[in-house]
Design a protein around this motif. Structure first.
Motif, short mmCIF file in Angstrom:
data_model
loop_
_atom_site.label_atom_id
_atom_site.label_comp_id
_atom_site.label_asym_id
_atom_site.label_seq_id
_atom_site.Cartn_x
_atom_site.Cartn_y
_atom_site.Cartn_z
N LEU D 144 0.82 -1.20 0.00
CA LEU D 144 0.00 0.00 0.00
C LEU D 144 0.86 1.26 0.00
O LEU D 144 0.66 2.19 -0.78
CB LEU D 144 -0.88 -0.02 1.25
CG LEU D 144 -2.19 0.74 1.21
CD1 LEU D 144 -3.02 0.31 0.02
CD2 LEU D 144 -2.95 0.49 2.51
N SER D 147 2.47 1.91 -3.33
CA SER D 147 1.51 2.46 -4.30
C SER D 147 1.18 3.93 -3.99
O SER D 147 1.20 4.78 -4.88
CB SER D 147 0.23 1.63 -4.26
OG SER D 147 -0.56 1.93 -5.37
N ILE D 148 0.91 4.18 -2.73
CA ILE D 148 0.51 5.53 -2.37
C ILE D 148 1.62 6.54 -2.61
O ILE D 148 1.40 7.62 -3.17
CB ILE D 148 0.06 5.58 -0.89
CG1 ILE D 148 -1.29 4.89 -0.74
CG2 ILE D 148 -0.06 7.02 -0.39
CD1 ILE D 148 -1.73 4.75 0.70
N TYR D 152 0.33 7.44 -6.46
CA TYR D 152 -0.71 8.36 -6.00
C TYR D 152 -0.16 9.46 -5.11
O TYR D 152 -0.87 10.01 -4.30
CB TYR D 152 -1.79 7.57 -5.26
CG TYR D 152 -2.43 6.53 -6.14
CD1 TYR D 152 -3.37 6.92 -7.11
CD2 TYR D 152 -2.09 5.19 -6.04
CE1 TYR D 152 -3.94 5.97 -7.94
CE2 TYR D 152 -2.66 4.25 -6.87
CZ TYR D 152 -3.60 4.63 -7.82
OH TYR D 152 -4.16 3.73 -8.66
N ALA D 155 -2.02 12.76 -5.38
CA ALA D 155 -3.31 12.69 -4.71
C ALA D 155 -3.13 12.71 -3.20
O ALA D 155 -3.89 13.35 -2.47
CB ALA D 155 -4.05 11.42 -5.14
N PHE D 156 -2.11 12.04 -2.76
CA PHE D 156 -1.83 11.98 -1.34
C PHE D 156 -1.55 13.37 -0.78
O PHE D 156 -2.11 13.77 0.24
CB PHE D 156 -0.63 11.05 -1.12
CG PHE D 156 -0.27 10.90 0.34
CD1 PHE D 156 -1.01 10.06 1.16
CD2 PHE D 156 0.79 11.60 0.88
CE1 PHE D 156 -0.68 9.91 2.49
CE2 PHE D 156 1.12 11.47 2.21
CZ PHE D 156 0.39 10.62 3.03
#
Lengths: 102, 542, 773, 221
Positions: D144, D147-148, D152, D155-156
């Motif tokens: 996770l 990926s984050i 992302y 977005a984070f």
């Protein structure tokens, strides 16, 4: 009944989502309405997680992560609004806030 | 034609000074400056507004002077137009030709006069800012060769006029302003669709997105049916703006309730946006559709002439009467535009200017009358020639121009329109020509009721024309007489562009030729031959 | 010397501009003299032009002088250019010549007018326009002048604009003329569309190549224009009303020059007319009949008019009809000849009438004139010459030209020509009659200005009767009042006597102190009784006197009524006598008696004398006796290529001339019997329907004021209610729809949420259906 | 029936019953408690499909923070009284809500039933059963996180900003402004309610008048 599939999650999500939706429409207490919104968000989270599992893709979980953050933010702001309203009128329900009537 | 146009543009590009751009930018800057000056600095507002419009007017006159009268193409065009949105082919591309030249000059002259002629009743800052902003918009419409900017300017002019009518108007002003705004807005909504249609159709055919009317017109990529439908979308917008019967009813309200300067500008230049649009964006972009719809438009023009005159006759409000007379006059222009002959088109362009001068002057006079007497009701006025002879004399001259008395400007335009239209369609034109009778009827009757007869009550004490007002009116009166006696300088600048336009239509419409003075040629054999030769020589000489 | 032609219109234009700029400062009489000088100079230039043109040989006498290019567009090109040919030069000579005389006359006539300089400004502008009309080498330039004179006519008719009637007359003239102008314009378009040019030389030159409908169309449309300007039926309406303008204007514009421009125009395009005669004879025949019809029609109306200027106005219409007749039968020389002669004598007559009106304190009613020849000898003398000229008495001017026209009509062939001639002859007779009537009523007979006229006598009588009646009524009222007073007095007396007896009875029953007071009461009652008896006697006397007065008054009223009903109209030629009612005549009558008619100043009489001279000898221009005497015809020949050649034999000509003279003589004799010798009642000819102009004007006005206005109103109503109503209807629909849809916006967040839910359900259904399909 | 399925079903019952409890309980405090039940159930469901990290924060953030926040607010405002569930001011709202909810559920189930296979592209980083170089399965948190913080991350960051803004906003809104508060604008509902109250009052007054009792005192009663 066999093996667990993502469809189980989808069905559960659908059920919880519908319950949340009905609650949102039926209840008048803004706090409870918020709770119903949380229910709906959780229903969506369930489908995300279920599909992430079914598709074997971490992306679904990432989405859930963001949903949770947004839910937190939403609750914070929403409750602040509720507080602000309640200060002006004690025990206001959502139906009392109809000043935008056309 | 495009080649010649481009050549002309190159040859005139060495002017060095972006005159046309400044015609739009200076008023726009003026409006901005007015917006920034504090409202308390009352004396500064008028000064800034005057400065901006006078400079613009001076530049427009300079443009008139450097204009090459032998060239029918677009002039003073920058050979490297500033690209605004590359991917959409939108360019800041200004140019002037014989058709737009005099409208630009008229705009340049009329605006300073409108500012000089009347003082606003309140909030001068906003008033002047809107007027000056309006000038920028009007100039933009007349000058741009880019459909996108054309549409923007065409719509932008509504805003200042809306506020001018709504805030500084009389009586039922909010109703009039709203009606004006919504009506014209509604008219031009479909035009946007039309503009996008032709742009995308062209893109499909050529692979290049462009809003440039020269390229679009030369391409003619839309088929016959599509062309007609798109023409209709444009025609609706222009018809409302002109206005043509039966979409005219915003005009009497707007003209009547507008402040004097608003009426002058509305009649003087804003109605011309419609007729100019018909010429530049109707005939030029859609030659086939224009020739196809020409009979209908000629009939509508004729209906406008008669109908406007008849309704004007029965009006009880002097300003409303003048407003309806505008409908009749613009009917002539529409008739001439869609006759599509050199004479009629030249006459139409000239008539646009004439109407701007004479109706503009009439609105000034009616406005001053209102300032003095606080009524526009014809029945309440009377015998003013006794108390205000100079006022009456000015009114008479302008009225006679409006009636179309030979020797004054109105006649030349009207006559050329009817002459050219007669060649195209004798029957419709014969009916349209009865408009001259009705024009005399309603104007003289109004004049009689307002200026003749005994003067009593307040009429007996009305102040005559003031010197300052006379000075405002003087340029208009001088032009009215000059253009009637010696219209040649104007006509010879208009005509090459009209010839180019007709040649363009001729090239793009298969079975169409300009109606010439030969349609009613004698049946006798020998006569026809001689005559035909003459005609041909005549055309070669051009 | 032909270049002097430029000066001809230029000088009036200069005069006009100078007067526009400095007119008010120049004032009276400098402005008038300046204007007169401008026209005079113009006349001299015209004379020089004439000599210049005369020095050329026959066919060379058609010269085009171009000034500048006026309206050049495409195939269409029109110059400001003058066509100098015998026809136009003849016209400019008489326009400027008569114009000069009338300007001179106006200096005196307009004396004291507050807009003195403005009047001359208009006159100069008019002359300029008229000259442009005449000199223009193409239809458009002529149209410039055509409309210019129309506008000036409008200004001058409504010159005294404070009177609504004058203003209306001006407007009527302009608008009616515009109807004709429509024809002119369309004719111009048709000519351009056919030939590609609108100059006269080209048009006349290519006439033979035009198709019949086109050439007929052009001619008839131009004739419509001519009907307006030259006041032919049915567009003549404006001319009689145009007499509202100052008299010099009537003379210059509405008699001598402007109104003849229709005839001039048709003569100008004689090439076209010739073609029409050849190919579509009905059209020129129509022109001839409209002309002669108008002539007769107007002459019958003139017979019954009492306004001195109205007679002349209808006479003008009638004479213009003659000219149109001449044009219709192709006798162009005769038309021009008559035009010039008419200009002489009609200007003379108008100016003479102006002089009379001036001398008679602006009274225009001929019934109040009479015997003026002693008081205004010059005016009378010159007016009589004008009369003889118009009545067709040889050797005065009118005889020759009218004879030419009648001859042309007779000679135009067939029964049709004879009929035209006959109608023309009847008109000639009527002309002689009404002009004689005018002269006799104005200058001969008794001086009638002091006489009350019929309406004034009626007024006096009704005032008298009203007075008698009022007297009678008040007398009987007084009688009734006194009778009532008498009755009251009797009652009072009875009351008093009763009071007296009561007092006596009271006294009898009391004693002591009361006795004293009772005695006093008796005394008082006695006094009251005595005075009431006196009052009774007194009121009785006054009542008797009042009733006697009432009787007298009612007898007087009866007498007055009897006298009123017994009174008869005036005996033939005698003034109407007010008789007993004389003291009740309106003050105007007494005021008139104070007035002493006088001869006009020399500025006014000098033009009269000159014009009278011209009216006597004008005929010399074109005497019919031998070819050598046809000066005008020879002069005009280059311009009039298609003059109709008279075929009639010399004997026929003589006979026709004698018949015409006889007709004129009959007219004059009948008029003399009626108005000089009073052997006939004038009412025999002065029919109300004639005085009413056959009701035509009235019917047209009623139509315009009634159904016409209603129609226009209906259209305006249609615009405001239907067209604009539809627009507002759309707006209302949108607003109403909005207020319905507005209810959906309840303000309840849960309703909105329900909406969203329903939306999601709908979306789901949509997706589902789509994937299922 | 595998353990997985059993666990899922058990947790599912907890979730659904909690959800129904939220909707039906008159007292908001009870609703909040039912919500906690649901959230815990969801956390269990997460665990079933190996979303360990999410299960943890579901408990910590949702149950621990959000619901507690709810309870705080309820207590702070003292709005913990029962809502009258018998009345529904908006006519037709309740049946419409139930119909809509039913339709929603039916349609969703229909969609699920009609889709027989899963399709869709992969996200860029990692399958759920990814392994490290040694072939050991990667911990869920690592996956996770990777990926984050790669795919992302933008977005984070934006989410972080969002939270900050939300906190600031909440503070601004909930801040107590000195002075009297502007009352809420009157609404149509208020008007109707007042009208109803007035009608009731006048009715009572009429009754009182009939009974011969003083109106004012009746009002006080």
């Amino acid at each position: 009944m066999g093996e667990l599939t993502h469809n189980y999650y989808l069905v559960l999500g659908a059920v919880v989502f519908s319950i949340g939706a009905v609650g949102l429409l039926v209840r008048r207490n803004p706090l409870v309405m918020f709770m119903c919104v949380e229910l709906m968000l959780n229903a969506v989270n369930l489908t995300f997680v279920g599909l992430a599992w079914g598709l074997n893709d971490i992306g679904g979980q990432v989405a859930v992560f963001f949903v949770m953050v947004v839910a937190a933010a939403e609750v914070v702001v929403g409750l602040a609004i509720v507080v602000a309203i309640m200060r002006r009128r004690d025990g206001a329900t959502s139906d009392d806030l109809s000043a935008l009537r056309g | 034609m495009i080649e010649s146009v481009l050549l002309a543009a190159e040859s005139s590009a060495d002017v060095g000074f972006p005159a046309l751009t400044s015609l739009v930018v200076i008023p726009a800057l003026g409006a901005l400056a007015l917006a920034l000056v504090p409202a308390a600095r009352v004396e500064a507002h008028r000064l800034i507004a005057l400065l901006a419009t006078v400079i613009t007017g001076a530049i427009s006159v300079w443009v008139l002077l450097v204009f090459d009268k032998s060239d029918g193409g677009f002039q003073l065009r920058s050979d490297d137009p500033t690209v605004w949105v590359e991917s959409l082919g939108i360019r800041w591309d200004l140019a002037v030709d014989g058709i737009s030249l005099f409208l630009v000059v008229l705009t340049g002259i009329l605006f300073p006069l409108a500012i000089l002629g009347v003082m606003p009743e309140h909030s001068p800052k906003n008033y002047y800012a809107w007027i000056v902003a309006l000038e920028a918009g009007v100039m933009g419409v007349f000058l741009t060769l880019d459909l996108f900017f054309f549409f923007v300017f065409f719509e932008v002019v509504l805003v200042p006029m809306y506020f001018l009518i709504g805030r500084w108007g009389h009586g039922n002003r909010v109703y009039a302003a709203t009606k004006f705004f919504l009506y014209t807005m509604f008219g031009s909504a479909l035009m946007l669709v039309g503009i996008l249609s032709i742009v995308f159709i062209s893109e499909n055919a050529t692979g290049v997105v462009t809003f440039n009317i020269l390229e679009l017109a030369e391409g003619q990529h839309w088929g016959q049916t599509a062309g007609r439908w798109i023409f209709l979308s444009f025609a609706l917008a222009f018809s409302v703006k002109v206005p043509i019967f039966p979409v005219h009813t915003w005009l009497p309200d707007a003209h009547t309730e507008a402040p004097t300067a608003g009426s002058v500008i509305l009649a003087g230049v804003m109605l011309k946006l419609g007729t100019y649009g018909f010429l530049r964006f109707g005939l030029f972009l859609f030659p086939e559709a224009s020739t196809w719809f020409a009979p209908v438009m000629m009939i509508l023009g004729t209906v406008g002439i008669i109908y406007g005159a008849v309704v004007a006759t029965m009006q009880k409000d002097l300003k409303r009467l003048v407003a309806y007379s505008s409908i009749a006059h613009l009917g002539f222009i529409v008739l001439g535009t869609f006759a599509i002959t050199t004479e009629a088109l030249t006459g139409s362009v000239m008539q646009m200017v004439n109407h701007g001068l004479s109706t503009g002057a009439l609105f000034f006079l009616v406005g001053w009358l209102y300032e003095r007497r606080h009524t526009r009701e014809i029945a309440a006025l009377g015998g003013l020639q006794k108390t205000a002879p100079i006022f009456a004399a000015a009114f008479t001259l302008v009225m006679l121009s409006s009636i179309g008395l030979p020797g004054l400007n109105g006649f030349v335009g009207e006559f050329l329109i009817l002459l050219g239209a007669f060649v195209a369609n004798p029957w419709i034109t014969s009916v349209a020509a009865t408009g001259v009778i009705l024009a005399a009827l309603y104007l003289l009757w109004a004049y009689q009721r307002v200026f003749h007869g005994p003067a009593d009550g307040e009429n007996a004490e009305m102040e005559d024309l003031k010197l300052s007002e006379g000075l405002v009116l003087l340029p208009m009166l001088a032009l009215i007489v000059f253009l009637g006696v010696y219209p040649k300088p104007m006509l010879e600048r208009i005509e090459p562009s009209i010839d180019a336009l007709i040649a363009h239509i001729d090239r793009n419409v298969d079975d169409w030729t300009e109606p010439t003075a030969d349609v009613l040629a004698p049946a006798d054999d020998h006569g026809e031959d001689d005559h035909g030769d003459d005609e041909e020589h005549g055309e070669e000489a051009e | 010397m032909i270049d002097f032609v430029y000066l001809v219109p230029l000088l009036p234009l200069l005069g006009f501009t100078t007067l526009v700029l400095f007119g008010r400062r120049l004032g009276e009489p400098a402005a008038g003299w300046l204007a007169t000088a401008a026209i005079g100079g113009s006349f001299l230039s015209a004379v020089l032009t004439f000599f210049g043109l005369r020095s050329l040989e026959g066919e060379e006498r058609v010269v085009t002088k171009t000034l500048f290019e006026w309206v050049p567009v495409g195939d269409f090109s029109v110059d400001v250019a003058f066509l100098v040919d015998p026809l136009s030069v003849a016209m400019i000579l008489f326009v400027t010549g008569i114009g000069t005389l009338i300007h001179l006359y106006s200096i005196g006539y307009m004396h004291g007018d507050e807009n003195y300089s403005k009047f001359f400004l208009y006159l100069n502008l008019f002359t300029f326009s008229m000259l442009m009309l005449v000199l223009g080498n193409n239809l458009l330039l002529t149209f410039l002048g055509w409309e210019g004179v129309g506008a000036c006519s409008y200004f001058l008719i409504s010159f005294w604009f404070t009177d609504e009637a004058n203003a209306s007359a001006g407007k009527k003239a302009f608008v009616t003329n515009r109807v004709g102008d429509w024809g002119f314009m369309v004719a111009t378009f048709l000519a351009f569309a056919t030939v590609g040019s609108i100059d006269y030389l080209t048009l006349n030159g290519t006439a033979s190549q035009m198709s019949t409908p086109v050439v007929t169309g052009i001619v008839l449309l131009l004739f419509v224009g001519a009907m307006g300007k030259s006041a032919q039926f049915p567009l003549y309406l404006w001319l009689p009303d145009a007499m509202a303008g100052p008299t010099p204007v009537s003379a210059l514009i509405h008699a001598a020059t402007m109104v003849t421009s229709g005839v001039y125009l048709l003569t100008r395009v004689n090439g076209l007319l010739y073609e029409v005669t050849e190919r579509a004879g009905w059209a020129t025949n129509l022109i001839a009949w409209v002309g002669v019809g108008t002539a007769l029609f107007a002459a019958t109306i003139a017979v019954a008019q009492n306004d001195i200027k109205k007679v002349l106005a209808y006479s003008t219409v009638s004479q213009l009809g003659y000219m149109i007749l001449a044009v219709g039968v192709g006798a162009y020389v005769a038309a021009i000849f008559h035009m010039v002669m008419h200009a002489f004598f009609k200007a003379l007559l108008f100016l003479g009438s102006g002089s009379v009106i001036h001398g008679m304190d602006n009274d225009q009613d001929m019934r109040r004139y009479g015997g003026l020849q002693k008081l205004m000898p010059i005016t009378a003398g010159t007016f009589i010459i004008g009369w003889l000229a118009i009545a067709g008495v040889p050797p005065f001017a009118g005889f020759w030209s009218k004879d030419e026209i009648l001859l042309g009509a007779w000679d135009s062939g067939g029964l049709n020509g004879k009929a035209l001639w006959l109608v023309g002859l009847i008109t000639a007779l009527l002309t002689a009659f009404y002009m004689s009537r005018q002269v006799f009523m104005t200058f001969f007979g008794r001086y009638r200005y002091n006489d009350p006229d019929a309406s004034e006598v009626d007024e006096a009588w009704s005032a008298y009767l009203a007075d008698a009646e009022a007297t009678s009524v008040s007398a009987s009222a007084a009688a009734a009042e006194t009778a009532q007073a008498h009755t009251d007095a009797i009652a009072a007396h009875a009351e008093a006597s009763e009071a007296f007896s009561t007092a006596k009875i009271d006294a009898a029953t009391v004693s002591g102190d009361d006795e004293e007071s009772a005695k006093k009461a008796i005394e008082a009652a006695d006094r009251a009784l005595t005075s009431s008896a006196e009052a009774e006697v007194e009121t009785k006397e006054s009542s008797e006197a009042a009733s006697a007065a009432a009787t007298t008054a009612s007898v007087a009223l009866g007498d007055a009524q009897a006298a009123e009903s017994a009174r008869s109209g005036p005996a033939l030629g005698e003034p109407d006598d007010a008789g007993e009612a004389a003291s009740f005549l309106p003050e105007a009558v007494a005021a008139r008696a104070e007035h002493h008619p006088h001869e006009s100043p020399w500025h006014m009489t000098a033009p009269l004398v000159v014009l009278a001279g011209l009216s006597i000898v004008g005929g010399i221009l074109n005497l019919p006796f031998t070819k050598g005497l046809h000066f005008l015809e020879q002069w005009l020949e280059p311009a009039l290529a298609h003059e109709h050649v008279v075929n009639a034999s010399a004997a026929t000509k003589w006979i026709l001339a004698f018949v015409a003279i006889a007709a004129g003589a009959v007219g004059i004799l009948v008029a003399a019997q009626t108005y000089l010798q009073h052997r006939r009642d004038p009412a025999l000819v002065e029919r109300p329907i004639l005085a009413d102009a056959w009701g035509y004007d009235r019917v047209v006005s009623a139509f315009m004021g009634g159904p016409g206005t209603k129609l226009f109103d209906a259209i305006a109503w249609f615009d405001a209610t239907i067209i604009d109503g539809m627009v507002n209807g759309v707006a209302t629909t949108v607003r109403d729809g909005g207020s319905v849809v507005r209810r959906l916006q309840s303000g309840f967040v849960r309703s909105y949420a329900l909406g969203i839910s329903l939306g999601s359900v709908a979306l789901l259904v949509w997706f589902f259906v789509r994937t299922a399909a | 029936m595998s353990l997985q399925v059993f666990t899922f079903l058990l947790a599912g019952v907890i979730v659904v019953s909690g959800a129904i409890g939220v909707v039906l309980s008159k007292n908001p405090v009870h609703a909040a408690l039912f919500l906690i039940q649901t959230l815990f159930g969801v956390a269990v469901e997460f665990l079933v499909v190996e979303a360990h990290f999410l299960a943890a924060i579901q408990v910590i953030v949702y149950a621990g923070a959000i619901v507690i926040l709810f309870l705080f607010v309820i207590m702070l405002l003292g709005v913990d009284r029962a809502e009258d569930m018998r009345v529904e001011p908006i006519i037709g709202q309740r049946p419409a809500a139930i119909v809509t909810g039913g339709a929603l559920l039916g349609l969703l189930l229909a969609v699920i039933a009609s889709s027989d296979s899963l399709t869709g592209g992969r996200s860029q980083k990692g399958a759920l059963d990814a392994t490290d170089q040694l072939g050991a399965p990667l911990p869920n948190v690592n996956q996770l996180a990777e990926s984050i913080f790669t795919d992302y991350v933008f977005a984070f960051e934006v989410t972080g900003l969002l939270l900050t803004v939300a906190v600031v906003g909440a503070v601004v809104m909930a801040r107590r402004i000195p002075g009297a508060l502007q009352p809420l604008p009157r609404t149509a509902l208020d008007a109707s309610r007042e009208a109803a109250a007035e009608a009731a009052l006048s009715e009572a007054a009429e009754d009182a008048a009939d009974d011969g009792v003083d109106v004012d005192s009746a009002g006080e009663v």
